[in-house]
Design an enzyme around this catalytic site. Structure first.
Site, PDB file in Angstrom:
ATOM      1  N   LYS A 195      19.024  59.378  49.028  1.00 29.11           N
ATOM      2  CA  LYS A 195      17.831  58.543  48.879  1.00 29.11           C
ATOM      3  C   LYS A 195      16.564  59.382  48.896  1.00 29.11           C
ATOM      4  O   LYS A 195      15.607  59.086  48.174  1.00 29.11           O
ATOM      5  CB  LYS A 195      17.771  57.481  49.988  1.00 29.11           C
ATOM      6  CG  LYS A 195      18.776  56.364  49.797  1.00 29.11           C
ATOM      7  CD  LYS A 195      18.468  55.161  50.671  1.00 29.11           C
ATOM      8  CE  LYS A 195      19.496  54.060  50.431  1.00 29.11           C
ATOM      9  NZ  LYS A 195      19.331  52.922  51.346  1.00 29.11           N
ATOM     10  N   LYS A 223      28.572  53.288  40.665  1.00 31.79           N
ATOM     11  CA  LYS A 223      28.842  52.028  41.350  1.00 31.79           C
ATOM     12  C   LYS A 223      27.768  51.002  41.019  1.00 31.79           C
ATOM     13  O   LYS A 223      26.623  51.366  40.701  1.00 31.79           O
ATOM     14  CB  LYS A 223      28.984  52.237  42.861  1.00 31.79           C
ATOM     15  CG  LYS A 223      27.706  52.462  43.603  1.00 31.79           C
ATOM     16  CD  LYS A 223      27.967  52.356  45.113  1.00 31.79           C
ATOM     17  CE  LYS A 223      26.623  52.195  45.823  1.00 31.79           C
ATOM     18  NZ  LYS A 223      26.747  51.811  47.206  1.00 31.79           N
ATOM     19  N   LYS A 272      21.685  47.910  42.663  1.00 27.43           N
ATOM     20  CA  LYS A 272      20.415  47.456  42.096  1.00 27.43           C
ATOM     21  C   LYS A 272      19.435  48.614  41.933  1.00 27.43           C
ATOM     22  O   LYS A 272      18.518  48.543  41.128  1.00 27.43           O
ATOM     23  CB  LYS A 272      19.802  46.345  42.942  1.00 27.43           C
ATOM     24  CG  LYS A 272      19.611  46.693  44.395  1.00 27.43           C
ATOM     25  CD  LYS A 272      20.308  45.693  45.284  1.00 27.43           C
ATOM     26  CE  LYS A 272      20.457  46.282  46.683  1.00 27.43           C
ATOM     27  NZ  LYS A 272      21.313  45.534  47.553  1.00 27.43           N
TER      28      LYS A 272
END
Ligand code: AMP
Ligand code: TRP
Length: 331
Positions: free
Chosen positions: A113, A196, A199
């Site tokens: 991230k 995968k 969103k």
């Protein structure tokens, strides 16, 4: 004796997607039966990304409505919002003081991230995120933590922190175990079936949302990327697109993958995708309707969450008191 279950989900999107449901939330629903389940909308974790107040508020409520619509019963389990129970912050700090910088720095979710946004824009809260997650779990003395495969490392860290605390300061925490589905747990993006379903990555067209209209979801499935060849056969390496659709069909229809391969033998990809669309759309139709209905009465929804928070606090406050005492804090 009933086992204590704890899991959490971030309110970071307008709608949960099918990967969230099949990888995690479906198990939440199943685990309510015969267990003592605590399910938490982890809104404080959602503050580690970009914060849009109006959107966050909407998403917390939408998450609650969807969880109930998907089958989480506020009577059977304890459904609550993390920020309603301030013990999460209290134990979160303790966990930060137990964790080593090095082990926190090895968390792959943080690395992924923070790399995405550029290391300089990552928040300190994103770094300490796994310690807050450990607190979420340990506060409730959870035996099992149902999560997707990607959370395995955070569960391991939680176990390490709990063991370290217990060894150093006396038995305080139940050592939790991850409850991870072996197969079928991972759902891939319809457009990029090697990634995968998520969103935050990939195309909107590759993600099947619970709150999307039936028409929109049917269209996404019919335009899913398929693979070379024409056989409907499960082969994740050479046929990731078809394999993903087989996984989805099987998970929702309850039919075995081998059964589906036989059923669609000799048929083209188009027929198969039409069948998958039908199964997905009919499965989600009543769920979406129920969620939208719940969202129409916001006061009632918030009241359900407050009742859940009261139940959660009763357990969480005991654990905080016990850990404070064992640490030598004066109560
Ligand atoms: P997220 O909102 O991405 O943090 O995911 C919430 C939960 O859904 C976590 O337990 C994830 O492991 C699970 N999850 C998310 N995406 C997928 C996916 N594509 N397949 C299976 N599980 C998923
Ligand atoms: N980190 C989890 C995720 O990204 C969400 C989460 C927060 C969680 N606290 C938790 C999951 C406690 C299980 C238990 O999906």
């Amino acid at each position: 004796m009933a086992k204590r279950i704890l899991s959490g989900i971030q309110p970071t999107s307008d709608s949960f997607h099918l990967g969230n449901y099949l990888g995690a939330l479906k198990q939440w629903v199943e685990l309510q039966e015969g267990n003592d389940a605590f399910y938490c909308i982890v809104d404080l974790h959602a503050l580690t990304g970009e914060i849009d107040p109006a959107l966050l508020r909407k998403r917390i409520l939408a998450s609650a409505a969807q969880l109930i619509a998907l089958g989480i019963s506020p009577e059977k389990s304890t459904l609550f919002v993390q920020s309603h129970v301030s013990e999460h912050n209290q134990l979160g700090w303790i966990m930060e003081c137990i964790a080593g910088f090095g082990e926190a720095n090895r968390m792959t979710q943080f690395k992924d991230k923070s790399a995405k946004g550029g290391a300089d824009s990552a928040r300190v809260g994103l770094f300490t995120y796994p310690m807050l997650q450990a607190a979420d779990i340990l506060l409730y003395q959870a035996h099992y933590v149902p999560v997707g495969e990607d959370q395995r490392q955070h569960i391991e860290l939680t176990r390490d922190l709990a063991t370290r605390f217990n060894t150093r300061f006396g038995d305080t925490f139940q050592i939790p175990e991850g409850y991870i589905l072996k197969s079928g747990a991972k759902i891939y993006d319809l457009q990029e079936p090697r990634n995968k379903m998520s969103k935050s990555s990939g195309s909107a067209a590759g993600v099947l949302e619970i709150l999307d209209t039936p028409e929109a979801n049917a269209k996404k499935i019919k335009s899913a990327t398929t693979d070379a060849g024409r056989e409907v056969r499960f082969d994740e390496k050479d046929k990731p697109g078809i394999s993903n659709l087989l996984t989805i069909h099987s998970a929702l229809s309850g039919k075995k993958i081998s059964e589906l391969e036989n059923e669609f033998a000799g048929q083209g990809y188009g027929d198969f995708k039409g069948a998958v669309a039908e199964v997905v759309v009919e499965y989600l139709r009543p769920i979406r309707a129920r969620a939208l209905e719940l969202l129409e009465d916001e006061r009632n929804l918030v009241q359900i969450l407050h009742i859940g928070a009261d139940k959660a606090r009763t357990v969480a406050s005991k654990t905080v008191a016990e850990s404070y005492k064992n640490l030598g804090l004066v109560l």
